[in-house]
Design a protein around this motif. Structure first.
Motif, short mmCIF file in Angstrom:
data_model
loop_
_atom_site.label_atom_id
_atom_site.label_comp_id
_atom_site.label_asym_id
_atom_site.label_seq_id
_atom_site.Cartn_x
_atom_site.Cartn_y
_atom_site.Cartn_z
N UNK A 118 -25.83 3.63 -12.21
CA UNK A 118 -25.30 4.81 -12.91
C UNK A 118 -23.78 4.86 -12.83
N UNK A 119 -23.24 4.39 -11.71
CA UNK A 119 -21.77 4.32 -11.62
C UNK A 119 -21.24 3.39 -12.72
N UNK A 120 -21.98 2.29 -12.95
CA UNK A 120 -21.56 1.37 -14.01
C UNK A 120 -21.64 2.01 -15.40
N UNK A 121 -22.78 2.59 -15.71
CA UNK A 121 -22.96 3.08 -17.08
C UNK A 121 -22.10 4.31 -17.36
N UNK A 122 -21.72 5.03 -16.31
CA UNK A 122 -20.88 6.21 -16.57
C UNK A 122 -19.54 5.81 -17.19
N UNK A 123 -19.15 4.56 -16.94
CA UNK A 123 -17.92 4.09 -17.56
C UNK A 123 -18.11 3.76 -19.03
N UNK A 124 -19.33 3.67 -19.46
CA UNK A 124 -19.61 3.34 -20.86
C UNK A 124 -19.82 4.58 -21.72
N UNK A 125 -20.02 5.70 -21.07
CA UNK A 125 -20.38 6.93 -21.80
C UNK A 125 -19.15 7.60 -22.44
N UNK B 26 -37.32 17.30 -9.69
CA UNK B 26 -36.98 16.05 -10.37
C UNK B 26 -36.27 16.36 -11.68
N UNK B 27 -36.78 17.34 -12.39
CA UNK B 27 -36.18 17.71 -13.67
C UNK B 27 -34.69 18.02 -13.49
N UNK B 28 -34.38 18.72 -12.42
CA UNK B 28 -32.97 19.07 -12.15
C UNK B 28 -32.14 17.83 -11.81
N UNK B 29 -32.78 16.87 -11.13
CA UNK B 29 -32.04 15.67 -10.70
C UNK B 29 -31.93 14.63 -11.80
N UNK B 30 -32.65 14.82 -12.89
CA UNK B 30 -32.75 13.83 -13.95
C UNK B 30 -31.39 13.61 -14.62
N UNK B 31 -31.11 12.35 -14.92
CA UNK B 31 -29.87 12.02 -15.63
C UNK B 31 -30.06 12.22 -17.13
N UNK B 32 -28.97 12.15 -17.86
CA UNK B 32 -29.04 12.33 -19.31
C UNK B 32 -29.80 11.17 -19.96
N UNK B 33 -30.37 11.46 -21.10
CA UNK B 33 -31.09 10.44 -21.85
C UNK B 33 -30.18 9.24 -22.13
N UNK B 34 -28.91 9.52 -22.44
CA UNK B 34 -27.98 8.42 -22.75
C UNK B 34 -27.77 7.52 -21.53
N UNK B 35 -27.52 8.15 -20.40
CA UNK B 35 -27.26 7.39 -19.18
C UNK B 35 -28.48 6.54 -18.81
N UNK B 36 -29.64 7.15 -18.88
CA UNK B 36 -30.86 6.40 -18.55
C UNK B 36 -31.07 5.27 -19.54
N UNK B 37 -30.83 5.55 -20.80
CA UNK B 37 -30.97 4.51 -21.81
C UNK B 37 -30.04 3.34 -21.55
N UNK B 38 -28.81 3.64 -21.23
CA UNK B 38 -27.85 2.57 -20.97
C UNK B 38 -28.20 1.79 -19.71
N UNK B 39 -28.68 2.48 -18.70
CA UNK B 39 -29.04 1.78 -17.47
C UNK B 39 -30.24 0.87 -17.71
N UNK B 40 -31.23 1.38 -18.45
CA UNK B 40 -32.39 0.56 -18.79
C UNK B 40 -31.93 -0.68 -19.55
N UNK B 41 -31.05 -0.46 -20.52
CA UNK B 41 -30.52 -1.57 -21.32
C UNK B 41 -29.79 -2.59 -20.43
N UNK B 42 -29.00 -2.10 -19.52
CA UNK B 42 -28.29 -2.98 -18.59
C UNK B 42 -29.26 -3.82 -17.78
#
Lengths: 125, 125
Positions: A118-125, B26-42
């Motif tokens: 997440x530290x990595x992708x935060x730089x892409x957002x 968990x819902x509160x700790x959840x990251x944004x859809x974009x961040x999760x998408x980018x991390x999955x992609x990475x």
DNA sequence: TGCGTATATGAACATGTGTTCATATAACAT
DNA sequence: ATGTTATATGAACACATGTTCATATACGCA
């Protein structure tokens, strides 16, 4: 994905090494085929939106299959299939209480992987 | 991969929440859809043996395309395609010197990801 | 025993993916 | 100019993948 090599493996290109010293350095630092294979497999498994959401959720709380499905808006079947994949890679573990199966992350390293990722992708957002 | 939902999304299972409090946490700790998408992609990008080998090598030394191909025993074309994929995700960066293109890791976080990842897989070996 | 709930799993299908092969671009040397 | 070297890229193909649907197992309760 298929492993055919007709064109140029061995000599790679018909090209000379440009910097043999650097290549030799890397060769020394290279991990074993098994380790690299397992790491690739780990990343591949986590490289799916559904599975990474599940794994990330489980890094926060122990959850049963059904709560995962409700939380993420994914069918029970899809969650179960995903959990199996995660289990096979020893990314999650579960305990059974009657008919309910409670899952958690199996390994603290995976939570660290998320943090670093997440530290990595935060730089892409 | 396809996004069809006929069976049960929304109510997920026809099942009640087992532990709504944990779900809410968990819902509160959840990251944004974009961040999760980018991390999955990475992770997905790094989840291929050829690409992870390339990226790992580049975490040790700056290398040209041809030396990568020779080092890993992969065709020049495959390396070039892989580098493009890595580039698109901003995992590697390159500079050109005449006809030679020198690649490196773009981001220190990725090297950390490897370190942490190898710590994980070493427990599986 | 029979019924409902929680989870698991196999088959099928549509879609995605990595490599190869052929070729293009572009720099450099002769 | 011409040929050679380094890299990039498009098309095609064989193969892998994630979801759904249908069903199975298995526990708990009446």
């Amino acid at each position: 994905m298929s492993v055919k090599a007709t064109q140029s493996v061995g000599d790679a290109c018909e090209i000379q090494f440009v910097d043999e010293e650097k290549v030799e350095n890397v060769r020394r630092a290279m991990k074993s085929v098994e380790a690299i294979g397992l790491l690739a497999e780990t990343f591949r498994i986590l490289g799916d939106p559904t599975r990474i959401k599940i794994a990330f959720a489980l890094s926060k709380e122990e959850l049963c299959v059904c709560d995962i499905a409700n939380l993420l808006g994914v069918s029970q079947s899809a969650v179960s299939h995903s959990l199996r994949t995660l289990r096979q890679m020893k990314l999650v573990r579960f305990r059974r209480e009657g008919k309910i199966a409670y899952y958690t992350l199996d390994d603290e390293h995976i939570a660290n992987l998320f943090d670093e990722g997440f530290r990595h992708v935060e730089e892409l957002l």
